[in-house]
Scaffold this active site. Structure first.
Site, short mmCIF file in Angstrom:
data_model
loop_
_atom_site.label_atom_id
_atom_site.label_comp_id
_atom_site.label_asym_id
_atom_site.label_seq_id
_atom_site.Cartn_x
_atom_site.Cartn_y
_atom_site.Cartn_z
CD GLU A 168 -5.20 16.28 -5.75
OE1 GLU A 168 -4.16 16.92 -5.48
OE2 GLU A 168 -6.22 16.30 -5.01
CD GLU A 220 1.05 16.92 5.85
OE1 GLU A 220 0.37 16.73 6.86
OE2 GLU A 220 0.62 16.74 4.70
CG HIS A 236 -9.64 20.93 2.24
ND1 HIS A 236 -8.39 20.80 2.81
CD2 HIS A 236 -9.83 19.80 1.51
CE1 HIS A 236 -7.86 19.65 2.43
NE2 HIS A 236 -8.70 19.03 1.64
#
Ligand SMILES: NC(=O)c1ccc[n+]([C@@H]2O[C@H](COP(=O)([O-])OP(=O)(O)OC[C@H]3O[C@@H](n4cnc5c(N)ncnc54)[C@H](O)[C@@H]3O)[C@@H](O)[C@H]2O)c1
Length: 347
Positions: A168, A220, A236
């Site tokens: 990350e 978002e 994902h």
């Protein structure tokens, strides 16, 4: 030691990095419920209520939220009191959720104890629990009033966990922060040897980078926070394709490589970006292709998962593409085009 404040919409978030957490928490005036991971030994902490939790994904459940609320209710906790969450991302997510709904919100202090918690989960105000076997279905946006990062916690953290969180950090460097890219390039040995000065720099820059994005698009809604999702659409898909056997950090590492390649093939990135992405991930021994993941990844399941990405709008996926190191651009890629590129990358 570093400390700074950010205003995120309507909340002020105080951040302290590299200071003793016991000293910092004991200096807070007010009643405190400390909700913490059972795996940690907390010594010297003054608290009005101590709630130990099992951690891990199974803790991110409504039953945990209710048990926290019940204990606070029995002790008469009110809106002037504090909830202090001490643990990894799973503990922070569930405690943050409990603190956001109890009496419509008690002051929350996050004390992340994993590297991922420090650079990601403890920052940005997303809270949540899993529901019907799906991650983070129930949750809120709720900013902590304070984030206390004590790097001493990392001394006991397995190196593997450091590596996963590093994916990350590398994501921030590739899309938002060229100076962080350069720092990581030059200081790998210090970072991976857990040199606290080097970790302080890396954590500081990561928190700044993430909060800098969050304050522009907390919920978002503006197509800005999507940059924190770089590598995650394909990542994902890889997690789903492996029946969630591939750890998140490793899946997004390969995801970043694929997405950088797609950006290049579609003509959105400068020459050399893919090589730079590969170079830094390899420096930190992170996987760069599916065959390094040591798990069977079903391409069919992975491609199906891409359709369920939360960035899909009207048949296209809002992709944050790196244009050069430290910079990015939103590109809406039709689902079928993305699936075509993804298939090549996952084979
Ligand atoms: N809210 C967000 O924005 C956000 C962002 C990223 C991830 N997350 C969530 O975070 C979770 C993953 O977090 P995580 O990786 O920290 O997992 P985790 O909370 O399960 O912690 C991993 C392990 O580390 C142990 N641990 C904690 N602190 C330790 C320490 N100091 N020394 C040794 N061991 C320690 C824990 O007991 C646990 O076994 C996921 O549920 C993910 O969805 C949330």
């Amino acid at each position: 030691m570093r400390s700074f404040q950010e205003q995120v919409c309507c909340s002020q978030v105080d951040v302290v990095i590299g200071k003793d957490y016991v000293e910092e928490l004991n200096s807070i005036n007010g009643r405190k419920a400390v909700v913490f991971s059972k795996n940690l030994k907390l010594e010297g902490l003054e608290a009005d209520l101590l709630i130990p939790l099992d951690d891990g994904e199974q803790a991110k459940d409504l039953s945990t939220v209710l048990s926290i609320a019940r204990e606070m209710f029995e002790k008469g906790f009110d809106r002037g009191d504090y909830v202090i969450a001490v643990g990894g991302g799973t503990v922070l997510d569930v405690v943050g959720f409990a603190s956001s709904i109890y009496l419509r919100g008690l002051k929350l202090v996050n004390v992340p104890t994993t590297f991922l918690g420090m650079v990601d989960a403890g920052i940005g105000g997303k809270t949540g629990v899993n529901f019907q076997g799906i991650k983070n279905v129930l949750g809120t946006f709720y900013q902590p009033s304070k984030i206390v990062i004590d790097l001493k916690f990392l001394r006991t953290l397995p190196i593997e966990e450091l590596k996963k969180g590093m994916a990350e950090v590398i994501k921030y460097s590739l899309t938002l922060d060229k100076e962080l890219y350069d720092y990581l390039s030059l200081n790998k040995d210090r970072v991976m040897a857990k040199d606290e000065d080097a970790l302080e720099e890396v954590v500081y820059r990561s928190v700044k980078d993430k909060l800098g994005v969050v304050k522009q698009d907390e919920r978002e809604e503006k197509g800005i926070r999507i940059v924190l999702n770089f590598g995650h659409t394909i990542g994902h898909a890889i997690e789903a394709g492996s029946d969630f056997k591939v750890p998140h950090g490793y899946a997004i590492s390969v995801g970043m490589v694929c997405e950088a390649k797609i950006a290049e093939e579609m003509g959105y990135s400068e020459e050399g970006v893919v090589e730079d992405v590969l170079w830094l991930l390899q420096l930190y021994n992170l996987p760069i292709s599916v065959d390094q993941l040591g798990q069977n990844v079903s391409v069919e399941k992975a491609l199906k998962a891409i359709g369920k990405d939360k960035k899909v709008r009207g048949g296209a996926v809002m992709m944050p593409f790196p244009t050069r190191i430290g910079d990015w651009k939103r590109v809406d890629v039709p689902l079928e085009t993305l699936r075509g590129f993804a298939e090549q990358c996952l084979k």
